[in-house]
Enzyme design. Structure first.
Site, PDB file in Angstrom:
ATOM      1  N   HIS A 108      -3.818  -5.633   1.247  1.00 35.48           N
ATOM      2  CA  HIS A 108      -3.227  -5.954   2.544  1.00 35.48           C
ATOM      3  C   HIS A 108      -3.351  -7.420   2.917  1.00 35.48           C
ATOM      4  O   HIS A 108      -4.190  -7.792   3.742  1.00 35.48           O
ATOM      5  CB  HIS A 108      -3.884  -5.091   3.625  1.00 35.48           C
ATOM      6  N   CYS A 149       0.845  -1.194   0.000  1.00 35.96           N
ATOM      7  CA  CYS A 149       0.000   0.000   0.000  1.00 35.96           C
ATOM      8  C   CYS A 149       0.883   1.247   0.000  1.00 35.96           C
ATOM      9  O   CYS A 149       1.543   1.510  -0.997  1.00 35.96           O
ATOM     10  CB  CYS A 149      -0.971  -0.063   1.172  1.00 35.96           C
ATOM     11  N   GLU A 184      -1.500  -8.906   4.814  1.00 33.84           N
ATOM     12  CA  GLU A 184      -1.137  -9.004   6.244  1.00 33.84           C
ATOM     13  C   GLU A 184      -2.355  -8.808   7.144  1.00 33.84           C
ATOM     14  O   GLU A 184      -2.267  -9.004   8.357  1.00 33.84           O
ATOM     15  CB  GLU A 184      -0.026  -7.994   6.591  1.00 33.84           C
TER      16      GLU A 184
END
Lengths: 421, 249
Positions: free
Chosen positions: B216, B96, B218
């Site tokens: 994302h 990002c 994660e």
């Protein structure tokens, strides 16, 4: 994070600030924190101000028409376009998101968060309550209702009702106007009574006063008194988090709580539903502080953590029909409900507003456990639950009253109305 | 086996360092979040780390464009350290805001071409879950045996554009937005949340050691983060991407 050490607390009773060696502030705490108190006058009106409003231009005589109007009203319609411009996933803690269901478009009651760095399954929840329309009719009832709303929204996802704290956020008009201060006093009294009833502490809050405007007639007016109650609560086990989207065809639908119909200050009345409620005593009633709610919320909490509840959603603005419609569109599953037992007037049954109530979905093989969990805990043997119907595969919302179909709308129509703004 | 140390950069305004650290920890690495101000002070040698990671957030408040100031800082105060790490062929990941930084610092696409990440086609910030398909013709070890990933995006400037007249070589496309069933998004909103041509969600450099992506992964490293977890659904977690990165270390 960058930080600087700027001082220490000492038992001197004074605030002392230095710039290098130069003293720049040296004040007594007593002087800083005590100030003269103003005396203001508050006038409390006995007449619900809603009666003074002009009636809605489009009077409605059709139940489906009123339901779709409610779903598309900005207060009730989808907030997805606002939700998606904020990051609700940052820090990877969001277990139950603001938008529920397989298409992530149903209105969640609360967010369930499990911080990444906290071991185990405990989490916390955030929820809200707000209803300025009701404020126009009765500020005390409004305050009581929005405290209940912030609590019941949290309970619906599995929050422990005994571990909730709330904030009050007031947006009000000019307190120097006696009538405006009067409504503020009534709202504050509602906050006080509700907090004590639920044993839920106010831990902070804020206010914005003097929100006024000059109308085209040259008169200065206050905004509708608006009180937002925010709640934070402990969720003992996020693995038991419940969301409001219907889960499976065949699920049994119950109405939980002491359903007490009120139409004064309701959205149904606001949207021109008056002809449908003709003659009903609920027209003069405002939602009340639900007496048995604390014990019922405790029972719901236990039921959720025993795995008995597949979906839960509180009744709120727009009443039972809106709550049912929201669960249905969120889960992309239909409902077949019979509300005959609630009220002799079907419009009252489906559109009246109330505090302290939920619609819940229970799996057929959990019915026995569910019903025994909600046996009334008080000597008063009024039932805490009422069976209304079931979840169906067909994507339609069907509500019957005494054998006649009061609502028969496809989910596509509900979705179109809900997402129209 | 001792977990290998990973350097996670932190600029003022970075907010997804914690998420990234957790993903790296789960993948078997030892995350070290270090603010740039601390790196400036003690000139820590980045050679101590096996992997470099740039997390998401709003570094410098997106002033002058998301990632621009952080990129300038890397190009000026950390130019040698950064280039040495990149050329050592050790793994680098920018997610990002981190991806925006790598592009605006000229590290990606890393093939002489120019690219940027600009405002979403919808004209506003997007926070929603997307499905990502790894590009089967990209040989980067970041993508080895990687299944599709289901994870959130949260960005206002995620539209990946090449300079006029340039087309990114296909084998440098890392991940693309797809429908949940794996069919290409074909630019359809919101399956492709930002209007990136060719549905590009992430890219790699020619050597394949550097990957940058807008979504994302994660933020989907535990089953309970799945949006339909309460409906009994799971699948599409992003941990394998980080495991691949650590294998390169």
């Amino acid at each position: 994070m960058e930080w600087s050490d700027i001082g220490e607390f000492i038992p001197s009773g004074r605030l002392q600030v230095q710039y290098g060696d130069t003293p720049v502030v040296d004040l007594e705490n007593g002087f800083l924190h005590t100030c003269p108190r103003r005396e203001l006058r508050a006038t409390v009106s006995g007449v619900p101000r809603e009666i003074l409003r002009t009636p809605h231009p489009a009077l409605r005589t059709s139940h489906p028409d009123l339901l779709l109007a409610l779903l598309s009203h900005p207060n009730l319609a989808s907030k997805e376009s606002i939700i998606r411009v904020y990051d609700h996933e940052v820090r990877g803690s969001t277990v139950a998101k603001p938008l529920a269901g397989p298409h992530a478009d149903g209105p969640s009651d609360a967010a369930v968060l499990k911080p990444l760095d906290i071991p185990g399954w405990r989490g916390f929840t955030l929820a809200n309550g707000i209803n300025p329309i009701l404020s126009e009719a009765d500020p005390y009832a409004m305050a009581v209702s929005v405290v209940d709303e912030a609590i019941r929204n949290a309970v619906a996802v599995g929050t422990d009702p005994a571990r909730i704290a709330i904030l009050d956020n007031f947006c009000w008009g000019d307190p120097l106007r006696p009538e405006t201060l009067g409504t503020l006093v009534q709202a504050a009294q509602g906050c006080h009574d509700a907090a004590l009833h639920f044993g839920t502490p106010f831990i902070s809050g804020k206010d914005s006063l003097n929100n006024e405007y000059t109308a085209s007639d040259g008169q200065r007016r206050a905004i509708p008194g608006t009180l937002l109650i925010s709640s934070i609560g402990i969720h003992p086990d996020v693995r038991q988090a419940v969301t409001m989207d219907l889960k499976n065809a065949g699920g049994q639908i119950y109405l939980l709580g002491d359903w007490t119909p009120a139409l004064a200050g309701s959205h149904a009345r606001l949207l021109g539903g008056l002809p449908l409620f003709e003659g009903s005593p609920a027209l003069e009633a405002v939602p009340v502080l639900p007496e048995r709610a604390p014990e019922m919320y405790a029972a719901l909490h236990k039921g959720i953590h025993a795995g008995l509840i597949r979906a839960a959603h509180d009744l709120s603005e727009g009443g039972l029909a809106v709550a049912a419609a929201e669960m249905s569109l969120a889960g992309r599953l239909g409902l077949s409900l019979d509300i005959s037992a609630l009220n002799e007037n079907p419009a009252v049954a489906i559109f009246a507003e109330t505090n302290g109530c939920f619609l819940v979905e229970v799996e057929p093989n959990k019915i026995e456990a569910f019903e025994s969990a909600f046996q009334p805990l008080t000597a008063d043997r009024r039932p805490l639950y009422r069976y209304l119907g079931c979840v169906i595969e067909k994507e339609v919302l069907e509500i019957t009253h005494e054998q006649s179909m009061v609502i028969n709308l496809p989910l596509s129509a509900l979705l179109a109305a809900f997402k129209s703004t | 086996m001792t977990p290998k140390p990973v350097l996670i950069l932190h600029a003022p305004g970075t907010n997804r360092d914690g998420d990234l650290a957790e993903a790296i920890r789960l993948a078997g690495g030892a995350p070290n979040i270090v603010p740039l101000s601390r790196l400036r002070e003690n000139g820590k040698n980045w050679r101590d780390y096996v992997m470099l990671a740039l997390p998401g957030g709003f570094s410098y408040g997106d002033a002058l464009g998301a990632g621009r100031l952080w990129a300038l800082e890397l190009q000026t105060a950390f130019e040698d350290l950064l280039l040495a790490f990149v050329e050592s062929n050790r793994p680098v990941i920018g997610i990002c805001n981190g991806f925006q930084v790598l592009v605006k610092a000229g590290i990606l696409p890393g093939n002489g071409q120019t690219a940027t990440l600009t405002f979403n086609a919808s004209g506003h910030f997007e926070c929603r879950w997307v499905t990502l398909a790894p590009n089967k013709v990209n040989p980067s070890p970041w993508l080895t045996d990687l299944p599709p990933i289901f994870c959130p995006v949260a960005h206002g400037e995620g539209r990946f554009l090449m300079a006029e007249g340039q087309a990114l070589p296909t084998e440098q496309i890392g991940l693309a937005y797809t429908h949940p069933d794996g069919t290409t998004a074909d630019g359809v909103y919101p399956v492709n949340p930002n209007g990136s041509p060719r549905d590009i969600a992430g890219i790699t450099n020619p050597a394949g050691n550097i990957i940058g992506l807008m979504p994302h992964p994660e933020d989907h490293i535990y089953p309970h983060q799945h949006p339909n977890w309460t409906r009994g659904e799971s699948g599409g977690m992003g941990v394998k991407l980080f495991e691949n990165g650590l294998k390169m270390a």
